[in-house]
Design a protein around this motif. Structure first.
Motif, PDB file in Angstrom:
ATOM      1  N   SER A  13       7.016  -2.715   5.405  1.00  0.00           N
ATOM      2  CA  SER A  13       7.265  -2.887   3.969  1.00  0.00           C
ATOM      3  C   SER A  13       8.730  -2.651   3.601  1.00  0.00           C
ATOM      4  O   SER A  13       9.184  -3.108   2.559  1.00  0.00           O
ATOM      5  CB  SER A  13       6.404  -1.919   3.160  1.00  0.00           C
ATOM      6  OG  SER A  13       6.897  -0.585   3.286  1.00  0.00           O
ATOM      7  N   PHE A  15       9.703  -0.128   2.409  1.00  0.00           N
ATOM      8  CA  PHE A  15       9.635   0.701   1.200  1.00  0.00           C
ATOM      9  C   PHE A  15       9.564   2.155   1.665  1.00  0.00           C
ATOM     10  O   PHE A  15       8.515   2.636   2.102  1.00  0.00           O
ATOM     11  CB  PHE A  15       8.403   0.308   0.377  1.00  0.00           C
ATOM     12  CG  PHE A  15       8.366   0.898  -1.010  1.00  0.00           C
ATOM     13  CD1 PHE A  15       9.226   0.432  -1.996  1.00  0.00           C
ATOM     14  CD2 PHE A  15       7.457   1.895  -1.332  1.00  0.00           C
ATOM     15  CE1 PHE A  15       9.186   0.954  -3.278  1.00  0.00           C
ATOM     16  CE2 PHE A  15       7.403   2.429  -2.606  1.00  0.00           C
ATOM     17  CZ  PHE A  15       8.275   1.952  -3.582  1.00  0.00           C
ATOM     18  N   VAL A  17       9.548   6.128   1.398  1.00  0.00           N
ATOM     19  CA  VAL A  17       9.076   7.117   0.421  1.00  0.00           C
ATOM     20  C   VAL A  17       9.159   8.515   1.038  1.00  0.00           C
ATOM     21  O   VAL A  17       8.871   8.704   2.222  1.00  0.00           O
ATOM     22  CB  VAL A  17       7.608   6.829  -0.010  1.00  0.00           C
ATOM     23  CG1 VAL A  17       7.196   7.743  -1.156  1.00  0.00           C
ATOM     24  CG2 VAL A  17       7.430   5.364  -0.403  1.00  0.00           C
ATOM     25  N   GLU A  35       4.208   3.996   8.701  1.00  0.00           N
ATOM     26  CA  GLU A  35       3.444   2.745   8.782  1.00  0.00           C
ATOM     27  C   GLU A  35       3.013   2.453  10.216  1.00  0.00           C
ATOM     28  O   GLU A  35       3.385   3.163  11.155  1.00  0.00           O
ATOM     29  CB  GLU A  35       4.287   1.605   8.199  1.00  0.00           C
ATOM     30  CG  GLU A  35       4.565   1.833   6.725  1.00  0.00           C
ATOM     31  CD  GLU A  35       5.270   0.677   6.039  1.00  0.00           C
ATOM     32  OE1 GLU A  35       5.793  -0.218   6.725  1.00  0.00           O
ATOM     33  OE2 GLU A  35       5.286   0.687   4.790  1.00  0.00           O
ATOM     34  N   CYS A  44       0.730   7.424   3.441  1.00  0.00           N
ATOM     35  CA  CYS A  44       1.697   7.637   2.365  1.00  0.00           C
ATOM     36  C   CYS A  44       2.405   8.984   2.518  1.00  0.00           C
ATOM     37  O   CYS A  44       1.862   9.939   3.100  1.00  0.00           O
ATOM     38  CB  CYS A  44       0.998   7.626   1.003  1.00  0.00           C
ATOM     39  SG  CYS A  44       0.352   6.033   0.505  1.00  0.00           S
ATOM     40  N   ALA A  45       3.596   9.057   1.932  1.00  0.00           N
ATOM     41  CA  ALA A  45       4.405  10.273   1.986  1.00  0.00           C
ATOM     42  C   ALA A  45       3.685  11.469   1.362  1.00  0.00           C
ATOM     43  O   ALA A  45       3.756  12.595   1.880  1.00  0.00           O
ATOM     44  CB  ALA A  45       5.726  10.031   1.255  1.00  0.00           C
ATOM     45  N   GLU A  46       2.980  11.226   0.277  1.00  0.00           N
ATOM     46  CA  GLU A  46       2.329  12.327  -0.429  1.00  0.00           C
ATOM     47  C   GLU A  46       1.242  12.970   0.432  1.00  0.00           C
ATOM     48  O   GLU A  46       1.123  14.193   0.503  1.00  0.00           O
ATOM     49  CB  GLU A  46       1.694  11.826  -1.741  1.00  0.00           C
ATOM     50  CG  GLU A  46       2.686  11.270  -2.737  1.00  0.00           C
ATOM     51  CD  GLU A  46       2.916   9.770  -2.612  1.00  0.00           C
ATOM     52  OE1 GLU A  46       2.920   9.263  -1.459  1.00  0.00           O
ATOM     53  OE2 GLU A  46       3.091   9.116  -3.647  1.00  0.00           O
ATOM     54  N   VAL A  73       8.277   5.074  -8.326  1.00  0.00           N
ATOM     55  CA  VAL A  73       7.036   5.216  -7.561  1.00  0.00           C
ATOM     56  C   VAL A  73       6.178   6.306  -8.185  1.00  0.00           C
ATOM     57  O   VAL A  73       6.698   7.334  -8.642  1.00  0.00           O
ATOM     58  CB  VAL A  73       7.320   5.522  -6.066  1.00  0.00           C
ATOM     59  CG1 VAL A  73       7.988   6.872  -5.877  1.00  0.00           C
ATOM     60  CG2 VAL A  73       6.052   5.431  -5.218  1.00  0.00           C
ATOM     61  N   PRO A  75       2.212   8.186  -7.242  1.00  0.00           N
ATOM     62  CA  PRO A  75       1.258   8.245  -6.128  1.00  0.00           C
ATOM     63  C   PRO A  75       0.142   7.205  -6.272  1.00  0.00           C
ATOM     64  O   PRO A  75      -0.353   6.956  -7.373  1.00  0.00           O
ATOM     65  CB  PRO A  75       0.683   9.662  -6.223  1.00  0.00           C
ATOM     66  CG  PRO A  75       1.731  10.449  -6.938  1.00  0.00           C
ATOM     67  CD  PRO A  75       2.362   9.494  -7.909  1.00  0.00           C
ATOM     68  N   CYS A  76      -0.255   6.621  -5.144  1.00  0.00           N
ATOM     69  CA  CYS A  76      -1.338   5.627  -5.152  1.00  0.00           C
ATOM     70  C   CYS A  76      -2.675   6.321  -5.431  1.00  0.00           C
ATOM     71  O   CYS A  76      -2.779   7.551  -5.439  1.00  0.00           O
ATOM     72  CB  CYS A  76      -1.380   4.877  -3.819  1.00  0.00           C
ATOM     73  SG  CYS A  76      -2.181   5.808  -2.483  1.00  0.00           S
TER      74      CYS A  76
HETATM   75  N1  THU Z   1       3.657   4.517  -0.283  1.00  0.00           N
HETATM   76  C1  THU Z   1       3.848   5.866  -0.294  1.00  0.00           C
HETATM   77  O1  THU Z   1       4.225   6.472   0.721  1.00  0.00           O
HETATM   78  N2  THU Z   1       3.604   6.522  -1.453  1.00  0.00           N
HETATM   79  C2  THU Z   1       3.282   5.927  -2.625  1.00  0.00           C
HETATM   80  O2  THU Z   1       3.115   6.599  -3.626  1.00  0.00           O
HETATM   81  C3  THU Z   1       3.135   4.464  -2.697  1.00  0.00           C
HETATM   82  C4  THU Z   1       3.158   3.755  -1.395  1.00  0.00           C
HETATM   83  C5  THU Z   1       3.994   3.783   0.948  1.00  0.00           C
HETATM   84  C6  THU Z   1       2.837   3.199   1.698  1.00  0.00           C
HETATM   85  C7  THU Z   1       3.525   2.054   2.441  1.00  0.00           C
HETATM   86  O3  THU Z   1       4.099   2.581   3.640  1.00  0.00           O
HETATM   87  C8  THU Z   1       4.642   1.642   1.526  1.00  0.00           C
HETATM   88  O4  THU Z   1       4.850   2.707   0.624  1.00  0.00           O
HETATM   89  C9  THU Z   1       4.381   0.365   0.759  1.00  0.00           C
HETATM   90  O5  THU Z   1       3.173   0.417   0.094  1.00  0.00           O
END
Ligand code: THU
Length: 126
Positions: A13, A15, A17, A35, A44-46, A73, A75-76
């Protein structure tokens, strides 16, 4: 959270975090997203920060910071549920930062009516 973000593994990604969670003792535990080529295995980082804290013996938290650098961002959904597991007895402040500033929420606002049907069967100290 910023320092942990620099160690994020997000080659798919791109992306990156980072997250940092604070226990009542003042100790801080960090995590970054990790990932996998099997995309659904991404962490995810959280949740990585929560796992680091739990592995260190800390199961209650006062604040969580999360940053994706210049991107906004929050949290998901899965992370919100995981955070709710460890904030049943008190509020958790969620600080969502960017390089330009931050927004603060309470977890209860981000995930009202979290699923909490069952009580954990282990005592806090176990
Ligand atoms: N991701 C996080 O680590 N935390 C979030 O709050 C949103 C998404 C990561 C998961 C994935 O590795 C990337 O961001 C893209 O979704």
């Amino acid at each position: 959270a910023k320092a942990a973000r620099e160690r994020a593994y997000a080659p798919y990604s791109r992306f990156l975090v980072g997250a940092a969670i604070r226990a009542p003792s003042g100790a801080i535990y960090v995590g970054c997203n990790v990932e996998n080529v099997s995309f659904g295995a991404a962490l995810c980082a959280e949740r990585a920060a929560v796992c680091a804290a739990v592995a260190a013996g800390e199961r209650s938290y006062t604040a969580l910071a999360v940053t994706a650098g210049g991107s906004h961002v929050t949290p998901c959904g899965i992370c919100r549920q995981v955070l709710s597991e460890f904030s049943r007895d008190g509020k958790l402040v969620v600080i969502c930062g960017t390089d330009g500033g931050y927004k603060t929420f309470e977890l209860e606002t981000l995930l009202p009516e979290a699923f909490a049907q069952f009580e954990p069967e282990v005592k806090k100290s176990e």
